[in-house]
Design an enzyme around this catalytic site. Structure first.
Site, short mmCIF file in Angstrom:
data_model
loop_
_atom_site.label_atom_id
_atom_site.label_comp_id
_atom_site.label_asym_id
_atom_site.label_seq_id
_atom_site.Cartn_x
_atom_site.Cartn_y
_atom_site.Cartn_z
N CYS A 120 7.00 -8.99 -31.28
CA CYS A 120 6.07 -8.91 -32.41
C CYS A 120 6.83 -9.12 -33.72
CB CYS A 120 5.43 -7.52 -32.40
SG CYS A 120 4.28 -7.20 -33.73
N ASN A 161 -14.20 -15.94 2.79
CA ASN A 161 -12.74 -15.87 2.65
C ASN A 161 -12.07 -16.83 3.64
OD1 ASN A 161 -11.00 -14.21 0.89
ND2 ASN A 161 -9.91 -13.80 2.79
N PHE A 217 -1.45 -14.63 -3.80
CA PHE A 217 -0.24 -13.94 -3.36
C PHE A 217 0.04 -14.15 -1.88
CE2 PHE A 217 0.03 -10.32 -6.75
CZ PHE A 217 0.51 -11.24 -7.66
N THR A 241 -7.62 -20.34 -6.31
CA THR A 241 -6.68 -21.29 -5.68
C THR A 241 -7.20 -22.72 -5.80
OG1 THR A 241 -7.66 -20.88 -3.51
CG2 THR A 241 -5.65 -19.66 -4.03
N CYS A 248 1.48 -5.66 -28.93
CA CYS A 248 2.80 -5.14 -29.28
C CYS A 248 2.88 -3.68 -28.86
CB CYS A 248 3.03 -5.27 -30.79
SG CYS A 248 4.52 -4.41 -31.31
N THR A 305 -10.32 -12.70 -1.47
CA THR A 305 -9.44 -11.55 -1.61
C THR A 305 -9.01 -11.04 -0.24
OG1 THR A 305 -9.23 -9.25 -2.38
CG2 THR A 305 -11.47 -10.02 -1.91
N ALA A 363 -7.64 -13.38 -5.99
CA ALA A 363 -6.85 -14.58 -6.30
C ALA A 363 -7.35 -15.83 -5.57
CB ALA A 363 -5.38 -14.32 -5.96
N ILE A 399 -14.00 -20.89 -0.97
CA ILE A 399 -15.12 -20.31 -1.72
C ILE A 399 -15.73 -21.28 -2.73
CG2 ILE A 399 -13.64 -19.19 -3.44
CD1 ILE A 399 -15.72 -16.79 -3.15
N HIS A 452 -7.62 -5.81 -13.14
CA HIS A 452 -6.16 -5.89 -13.36
C HIS A 452 -5.79 -6.50 -14.70
CE1 HIS A 452 -5.62 -5.63 -8.70
NE2 HIS A 452 -5.83 -4.47 -9.26
P1 NAD Z 1 -4.30 -12.16 -2.16
O1 NAD Z 1 -3.33 -13.24 -2.45
O2 NAD Z 1 -3.79 -10.91 -1.56
O3 NAD Z 1 -5.39 -12.74 -1.16
C1 NAD Z 1 -6.08 -13.93 -1.41
C2 NAD Z 1 -7.10 -14.12 -0.30
O4 NAD Z 1 -7.91 -15.22 -0.64
C3 NAD Z 1 -6.49 -14.40 1.06
O5 NAD Z 1 -7.17 -13.63 2.03
C4 NAD Z 1 -6.74 -15.90 1.25
O6 NAD Z 1 -6.95 -16.23 2.61
C5 NAD Z 1 -8.00 -16.09 0.47
N1 NAD Z 1 -8.16 -17.43 -0.11
C6 NAD Z 1 -7.22 -18.22 -0.69
N2 NAD Z 1 -7.79 -19.34 -1.17
C7 NAD Z 1 -9.11 -19.25 -0.85
C8 NAD Z 1 -10.23 -20.10 -1.08
N3 NAD Z 1 -10.11 -21.26 -1.72
N4 NAD Z 1 -11.44 -19.70 -0.63
C9 NAD Z 1 -11.59 -18.52 0.02
N5 NAD Z 1 -10.56 -17.68 0.28
C10 NAD Z 1 -9.34 -18.04 -0.18
O7 NAD Z 1 -5.13 -11.88 -3.50
P2 NAD Z 1 -5.93 -10.58 -3.97
O8 NAD Z 1 -6.68 -10.00 -2.83
O9 NAD Z 1 -6.64 -10.94 -5.20
O10 NAD Z 1 -4.84 -9.49 -4.33
C11 NAD Z 1 -3.60 -9.78 -4.91
C12 NAD Z 1 -3.42 -9.59 -6.39
O11 NAD Z 1 -3.18 -10.87 -6.85
C13 NAD Z 1 -4.51 -9.16 -7.28
O12 NAD Z 1 -4.17 -7.93 -7.77
C14 NAD Z 1 -4.50 -10.15 -8.46
O13 NAD Z 1 -4.36 -9.45 -9.68
C15 NAD Z 1 -3.28 -10.94 -8.25
N6 NAD Z 1 -3.27 -12.38 -8.53
C16 NAD Z 1 -4.14 -12.95 -9.40
C17 NAD Z 1 -4.12 -14.32 -9.60
C18 NAD Z 1 -5.08 -14.91 -10.60
O14 NAD Z 1 -5.43 -14.28 -11.59
N7 NAD Z 1 -5.57 -16.12 -10.35
C19 NAD Z 1 -3.22 -15.12 -8.91
C20 NAD Z 1 -2.32 -14.50 -8.02
C21 NAD Z 1 -2.36 -13.13 -7.83
#
Ligand code: NAD
Length: 239
Positions: A149, A212, A34, A27, A128, A189, A23, A230, A120
Site C-alpha cells: 500500500c 459434476n 484443484f 474450468t 491493506c 465441486t 472450481a 457443467i 472463499h
Molecule cells: P476441486 O478442484 O476440489 O473440484 C473440482 C470438481 O469439479 C472436481 O470434482 C471435478 O471433477 C469437477 N469438474 C472439473 N471441471 C468440470 C466441468 N467442466 N464440469 C463439471 N465438473 C467439473 O474444487 P472445489 O470443490 O471448488 O474445491 C477446491 C477449492 O478450490 C475451493 O475452495 C476454491 O476456492 C478453490 N479454487 C477456486 C478456483 C476459481 O475461483 N476458479 C480455481 C481453483 C481452486
C-alpha cells in the site's frame, strides 16, 4: 425424458432453486481447478499448494505465496462460460435465488449474477493490512510481486486461505438460502473442502441435482446425477 429435460422440468417446477458450485464451474473458462487431472494439485511445486495458500505460509513466505497466487490463482482475462451465463439468465428469469460459490474468480458476477455468495472471497477485493485501503485486481496486477500500500502496509487479497475462518455473514446467508431451497443444484465441486462442502447438509427441500465431471460424496443423495461438463449441461437448457 433425457437428463437435460429432467433438469429443465425440475427447475421450472421448483418454488426456490439455489446453485452451489466450485472450481469445476470455471474450468471451461480456462481456469484450472484443484483436483482434476491437470488441476493445480497435480502440478509439482516446491511446497504442496495447500501449504502455499495457507495463512501461516502467507505470513512467513510472502514472496513464494504471491508467486504461486499470481501464476496460478489469478486469471484476469478469463471470461464466463455457458454455466455462468445460464445461471445469470435463470436468476434474471426468477428461476434462481442465489449462487453459492467456493470460487474466487468473480466470473458469476461478470456473467450478470447478482445474488452471489462467495464463501472463499474474491481476487477482485484486496485490502491493506495496515490502513484498510481497498485495491482492485487491476491495481494488484500492476504492483511488484508482494503488493504494498502507499502507507507501506502489505496488501492482502480478500481470499479465505487455509487456516482462516469463513466470513460468518456469508455463511449465514448461504445456510439460509440452502435451508429454504426446494431444489439444490450442485456442480463443479469435489465437495472435499470444509466447512464449505458441509453447508449442503442444511438442505431440507425435495431434490438435489449434481452436475459434476467426477463422483462426489453426495451422489447418493441426488435425485438427478449428471456426469459431464457443467458448461455444456447448463448451456443446453432452454431458459
Ligand atoms: P476441486 O478442484 O476440489 O473440484 C473440482 C470438481 O469439479 C472436481 O470434482 C471435478 O471433477 C469437477 N469438474 C472439473 N471441471 C468440470 C466441468 N467442466 N464440469 C463439471 N465438473 C467439473 O474444487 P472445489 O470443490 O471448488 O474445491 C477446491 C477449492 O478450490 C475451493 O475452495 C476454491 O476456492 C478453490 N479454487 C477456486 C478456483 C476459481 O475461483 N476458479 C480455481 C481453483 C481452486
Amino acid at each position: 425424458m433425457n437428463d437435460i429435460q429432467k433438469l429443465h422440468e425440475l427447475i421450472l417446477n421448483s418454488r426456490r432453486t439455489v446453485f452451489f458450485g466450485g472450481a469445476g464451474v470455471s474450468t471451461e473458462s480456462g481456469i484450472p481447478d484443484f483436483r482434476s487431472t491437470g488441476g493445480l494439485y497435480s502440478l509439482r511445486y516446491k511446497y504442496p499448494p495447500e501449504q502455499i495458500i495457507s495463512h501461516s505460509f502467507y505470513i512467513d513466505q510472502p514472496e513464494e505465496f504471491f508467486r504461486f497466487y499470481r501464476d496460478k490463482m489469478l486469471a484476469p482475462a478469463a471470461q464466463p462460460n455457458p454455466a455462468h451465463t445460464k445461471l445469470a439468465q435463470m436468476e434474471k428469469a426468477g428461476l434462481l435465488s442465489a449462487v453459492i460459490t467456493q470460487n474466487i474468480d468473480g466470473l458469476h458476477q461478470l456473467a450478470g449474477s447478482k445474488n452471489v455468495l462467495e464463501l472463499h472471497g474474491s481476487v477482485h477485493r484486496n485490502y491493506c493490512e495496515a490502513c484498510g485501503k481497498f485495491y482492485s485486481l487491476e491495481d494488484i496486477m500492476s504492483m511488484p510481486l508482494v503488493p504494498l500500500c502507499e502507507c507501506g502496509g502489505r496488501i492482502k487479497p480478500d481470499v479465505v486461505l487455509y487456516e482462516e475462518p469463513l466470513n460468518q455473514n456469508t455463511v449465514q446467508c448461504a445456510v439460509r438460502q440452502i435451508a429454504e431451497a426446494q431444489l439444490l443444484i450442485i456442480g463443479g465441486t469435489s465437495l472435499a473442502v470444509y466447512p464449505a462442502a458441509g453447508l449442503i447438509n442444511y438442505f431440507e427441500g425435495s431434490d438435489i441435482v449434481i452436475i459434476n465431471a467426477s463422483p462426489t460424496s453426495a451422489d447418493r443423495r441426488a435425485s438427478l446425477l449428471i456426469a459431464g461438463r457443467i458448461g455444456e449441461v447448463l448451456g443446453s437448457i432452454k431458459i
